[in-house]
Design a protein around this motif. Structure first.
Motif, short mmCIF file in Angstrom:
data_model
loop_
_atom_site.label_atom_id
_atom_site.label_comp_id
_atom_site.label_asym_id
_atom_site.label_seq_id
_atom_site.Cartn_x
_atom_site.Cartn_y
_atom_site.Cartn_z
N PHE A 149 0.84 -1.20 0.00
CA PHE A 149 0.00 0.00 0.00
C PHE A 149 0.88 1.25 0.00
O PHE A 149 2.07 1.20 0.28
CB PHE A 149 -0.94 -0.02 1.21
CG PHE A 149 -1.88 -1.19 1.20
CD1 PHE A 149 -3.01 -1.19 0.40
CD2 PHE A 149 -1.63 -2.31 1.99
CE1 PHE A 149 -3.87 -2.27 0.38
CE2 PHE A 149 -2.48 -3.39 1.99
CZ PHE A 149 -3.61 -3.38 1.18
N LYS A 150 0.27 2.37 -0.30
CA LYS A 150 1.04 3.61 -0.46
C LYS A 150 1.72 4.05 0.83
O LYS A 150 2.72 4.76 0.80
CB LYS A 150 0.14 4.71 -1.00
CG LYS A 150 -0.31 4.48 -2.44
CD LYS A 150 -1.11 5.64 -2.98
CE LYS A 150 -1.49 5.40 -4.44
NZ LYS A 150 -2.25 6.55 -5.01
N THR B 130 4.00 4.49 -4.09
CA THR B 130 4.42 3.73 -2.91
C THR B 130 5.64 4.40 -2.27
O THR B 130 6.51 4.92 -2.96
CB THR B 130 4.78 2.30 -3.31
OG1 THR B 130 3.65 1.69 -3.94
CG2 THR B 130 5.17 1.48 -2.10
#
Length: 284
Positions: free
Chosen positions: A42-43, A273
């Motif tokens: 996830f970012k 990311t």
């Protein structure tokens, strides 16, 4: 360093107790344990992991025509990083088959939810020292026991310590080709919050795993990790004696399982990311 003392000293104590109790050591046939992993990042740097693996023994003679794995495992994990040193996560795995190496070896399939706490930090010479503490619940399913209730659920505690070093070989140090040698040791124990008079005696430590590996980062999205481990199950059964009262079976027994493994991980990195995200070893 306070965190290191609080985690490592109990591990060394448990290991010493387990080693002191050794009586009979039996080396079992080598096991093969490949795993395919898919990791979604996830970012914010957190990740979701899917893992498929199989376990097979090399025992058997030329007439053994079995194919496939004796035990199959599906794993789903999520981990959140508080900062560069601390993270927590939750995993669930389903284990089906006849060879439950890390479980209680009951005649059942298992669902195993787990919560974990992890600490990692640089210590010297570029070496990262890690600690992983977890609590899991082993829930038997599809027991297929005739005339009985089958094995009951159990709580287990696990503590792992490891040391690793990253050696970039080409390109960017964070994304290019690199080697990742690593050594880990894990001790596991069955947590019995209330012991009944009819409960069997158990060793202080029921399972340990000493694992060495050399991870190969082929690209930012592909990792290959061959590994070898000595995994030991510590049992205590009722002793059996001959007519001269000489013990011939039972008692304390250490079953050693040499294990060859290969982890292959594919990572999905969405745009945006975090560039400084922590990429954990394939032994999550």
């Amino acid at each position: 360093m306070l965190a290191l003392r609080h985690w490592v000293l109990p591990a060394l104590l448990l290991s010493a107790l387990g080693a002191a109790a050794q009586t009979t050591r039996v080396v079992q046939p080598t096991l093969l344990w490949p795993e395919l992993q898919g990791e979604l990042v996830f970012k914010n740097g957190d990740y979701l992991l899917l893992g498929l693996s199989g376990l097979r023994s090399t025992s058997g003679d030329a007439s053994d025509r079995r194919v496939g794995f004796e035990t199959r495992r599906f794993r789903l994990a999520y981990e959140h990083f508080w900062n560069t040193n601390w993270s927590w996560g939750a995993t669930t795995r389903l284990e089906s088959g006849t060879l439950h190496l890390e479980l209680n070896n009951g005649a059942a399939d298992y669902m195993v939810p787990e919560i974990l706490l992890r600490h990692r930090s640089l210590i010297f010479g570029g070496i990262t020292f890690g600690q992983r503490l977890s609590l899991e619940r082993q829930i038997p399913i599809n027991t297929n026991i005739v005339g009985g209730s089958g094995p009951s659920g159990q709580y287990w505690g696990r503590l792992r310590v490891d040391a690793e070093r990253l050696f970039p070989l080409s390109g960017d140090a964070t994304t290019g080709l690199a080697l990742r040698p690593r050594l880990s040791y894990e001790a596991s124990t069955h947590l019995r919050f209330q012991k009944n008079a009819t409960d069997n005696e158990e060793r202080t430590v029921q399972f340990t795993s000493l694992r060495g590996e050399v991870g190969v980062r082929l690209s930012p999205t592909i990792d290959l990790t061959p590994w070898f481990a000595y995994q030991t199950s510590y049992l205590e059964t009722l002793p059996q004696y001959d007519k001269n009262m000489v013990q011939v079976q039972g008692g304390k027994e250490n079953n050693v399982y040499p294990t060859l493994g290969l982890d292959l991980r594919f990572t999905l990195l969405p745009a945006g990311t975090k560039a400084d995200r922590q990429q954990l070893p394939t032994q999550h």
